[in-house]
Motif scaffolding. Structure first.
Motif, PDB file in Angstrom:
ATOM      1  N   LEU A 141      33.902 -16.694 -24.180  1.00 39.95           N
ATOM      2  CA  LEU A 141      33.638 -15.300 -24.496  1.00 39.95           C
ATOM      3  C   LEU A 141      32.309 -14.872 -23.889  1.00 39.95           C
ATOM      4  O   LEU A 141      31.274 -15.489 -24.136  1.00 39.95           O
ATOM      5  N   GLY A 142      32.329 -13.814 -23.071  1.00 43.33           N
ATOM      6  CA  GLY A 142      31.122 -13.341 -22.418  1.00 43.33           C
ATOM      7  C   GLY A 142      30.614 -12.036 -23.020  1.00 43.33           C
ATOM      8  O   GLY A 142      31.393 -11.179 -23.438  1.00 43.33           O
ATOM      9  N   ILE A 143      29.301 -11.912 -23.057  1.00 41.83           N
ATOM     10  CA  ILE A 143      28.664 -10.676 -23.497  1.00 41.83           C
ATOM     11  C   ILE A 143      27.739 -10.227 -22.383  1.00 41.83           C
ATOM     12  O   ILE A 143      26.829 -10.960 -21.985  1.00 41.83           O
ATOM     13  N   SER A 144      27.954  -9.023 -21.884  1.00 46.41           N
ATOM     14  CA  SER A 144      27.148  -8.497 -20.797  1.00 46.41           C
ATOM     15  C   SER A 144      26.096  -7.543 -21.332  1.00 46.41           C
ATOM     16  O   SER A 144      26.414  -6.563 -22.003  1.00 46.41           O
ATOM     17  N   GLY A 145      24.836  -7.840 -21.064  1.00 48.06           N
ATOM     18  CA  GLY A 145      23.753  -6.966 -21.456  1.00 48.06           C
ATOM     19  C   GLY A 145      23.200  -7.245 -22.839  1.00 48.06           C
ATOM     20  O   GLY A 145      23.724  -8.066 -23.595  1.00 48.06           O
ATOM     21  N   ALA A 146      22.110  -6.538 -23.156  1.00 47.33           N
ATOM     22  CA  ALA A 146      21.452  -6.685 -24.459  1.00 47.33           C
ATOM     23  C   ALA A 146      22.181  -5.821 -25.480  1.00 47.33           C
ATOM     24  O   ALA A 146      21.713  -4.757 -25.891  1.00 47.33           O
ATOM     25  N   GLN A 147      23.340  -6.291 -25.887  1.00 51.49           N
ATOM     26  CA  GLN A 147      24.169  -5.551 -26.824  1.00 51.49           C
ATOM     27  C   GLN A 147      23.504  -5.477 -28.201  1.00 51.49           C
ATOM     28  O   GLN A 147      22.600  -6.255 -28.510  1.00 51.49           O
ATOM     29  N   PRO A 148      23.945  -4.548 -29.048  1.00 53.76           N
ATOM     30  CA  PRO A 148      23.407  -4.478 -30.405  1.00 53.76           C
ATOM     31  C   PRO A 148      23.680  -5.764 -31.179  1.00 53.76           C
ATOM     32  O   PRO A 148      24.615  -6.515 -30.868  1.00 53.76           O
ATOM     33  N   ARG A 149      22.870  -6.009 -32.187  1.00 52.05           N
ATOM     34  CA  ARG A 149      23.011  -7.214 -33.004  1.00 52.05           C
ATOM     35  C   ARG A 149      24.434  -7.352 -33.549  1.00 52.05           C
ATOM     36  O   ARG A 149      24.976  -8.460 -33.603  1.00 52.05           O
ATOM     37  N   GLU A 150      25.045  -6.234 -33.938  1.00 46.97           N
ATOM     38  CA  GLU A 150      26.379  -6.291 -34.527  1.00 46.97           C
ATOM     39  C   GLU A 150      27.404  -6.849 -33.539  1.00 46.97           C
ATOM     40  O   GLU A 150      28.359  -7.531 -33.943  1.00 46.97           O
ATOM     41  N   ILE A 179      14.750  -8.568 -24.966  1.00 44.22           N
ATOM     42  CA  ILE A 179      15.374  -7.834 -26.067  1.00 44.22           C
ATOM     43  C   ILE A 179      16.678  -8.503 -26.485  1.00 44.22           C
ATOM     44  O   ILE A 179      16.967  -8.664 -27.682  1.00 44.22           O
ATOM     45  N   GLY A 180      17.480  -8.923 -25.497  1.00 39.47           N
ATOM     46  CA  GLY A 180      18.734  -9.605 -25.807  1.00 39.47           C
ATOM     47  C   GLY A 180      18.507 -10.890 -26.569  1.00 39.47           C
ATOM     48  O   GLY A 180      19.287 -11.246 -27.468  1.00 39.47           O
TER      49      GLY A 180
END
Length: 238
Positions: A192-201, A19-20
């Protein structure tokens, strides 16, 4: 042309990782600097000791390992399948094979070396979640490798390769240094890190922020977390 790198720690059997991937791709599709971005898939094993058992359903496996009832495990699969459909993905958990994915990660490492890492990752996801492929089976993996245009002999050799296994371990070591406990985990431009399947925005915002900082030196990784950033963790929680 120098490119901005996006590194993604992910396990093939992590449904949120699929999904991510779709949500990041959707954000990248509208990103004006898409051609200046490289995506690299990094190996992560949610359950390194998992025993391959084609005779056990994934619902039975989850019930055994999590202490759920079989009905609870099936309900969780139905919920995940619904989430996948919202992203255009087809999850068929009745087909999913309980399998240790380490050799599949070796194949992915070889695919990365040839420049086909993203294609191989996509094919592995679909094979595992939609087609019920056994990702611990060498013959199955070689068939998938040929589909994405990899050399059959080299792909076969990669499955038992100490070098590619070391690369899998290196990715895992790097994730530990970053403090990654769940996947997917995205790192943009090593800053810059993103954790998880965040929303597209969220991905769109992060892409713009990372691009603004591109080529600048900034210590550490600022991690974006949130209630919507669903992930699978190393304790077996999804």
């Amino acid at each position: 042309m120098e490119k901005m790198k996006i590194e993604i720690w992910s396990d093939i059997m992590c449904p949120f990782c699929y999904i991510g991937k779709r949500r990041l791709e959707a954000a990248l599709a509208d990103f004006p600097h898409r051609e200046a971005v490289d995506v690299e898939w990094k190996s992560f094993l949610l359950n390194p000791e998992m025993k391959t058992d084609p005779n056990q359903s994934i619902a039975e496996y989850l019930a055994d390992t999590k202490g759920w009832t079989l009905e609870q495990a099936q309900e969780a699969g139905d919920h995940m399948a619904e989430m996948g459909r919202s992203e255009g993905l087809e999850y068929d958990f009745d087909k999913v094979v309980v399998a240790n994915g380490r050799i599949a990660h070796r194949l992915l490492q070889y695919a990365k070396f040839t420049g086909k890492g993203d294609e191989m990752k996509e094919r592995l996801f679909k094979a595992y979640f939609t087609e019920g492929a056994n990702i611990a089976d060498a013959e199955t993996l070689i068939g998938l490798a040929k589909e994405v245009g990899l050399d059959e002999a080299a792909a076969t050799a990669s499955l038992d390769s100490k070098d590619y296994d070391n690369r899998v371990n290196q990715d895992i070591y790097e994730s530990q240094q970053l403090g990654v406990r769940g996947v997917p985990f995205f790192v943009l431009d090593e800053k810059l890190g993103i954790s998880g399947a965040q929303p597209r925005e969220t991905f769109t915002q992060a892409l713009n922020q990372a691009w603004e900082e591109f080529s600048k030196s900034k210590p550490g990784i600022q991690t974006i977390t949130g209630a919507d950033g669903a992930a699978c963790d190393v304790d077996g929680n999804c």
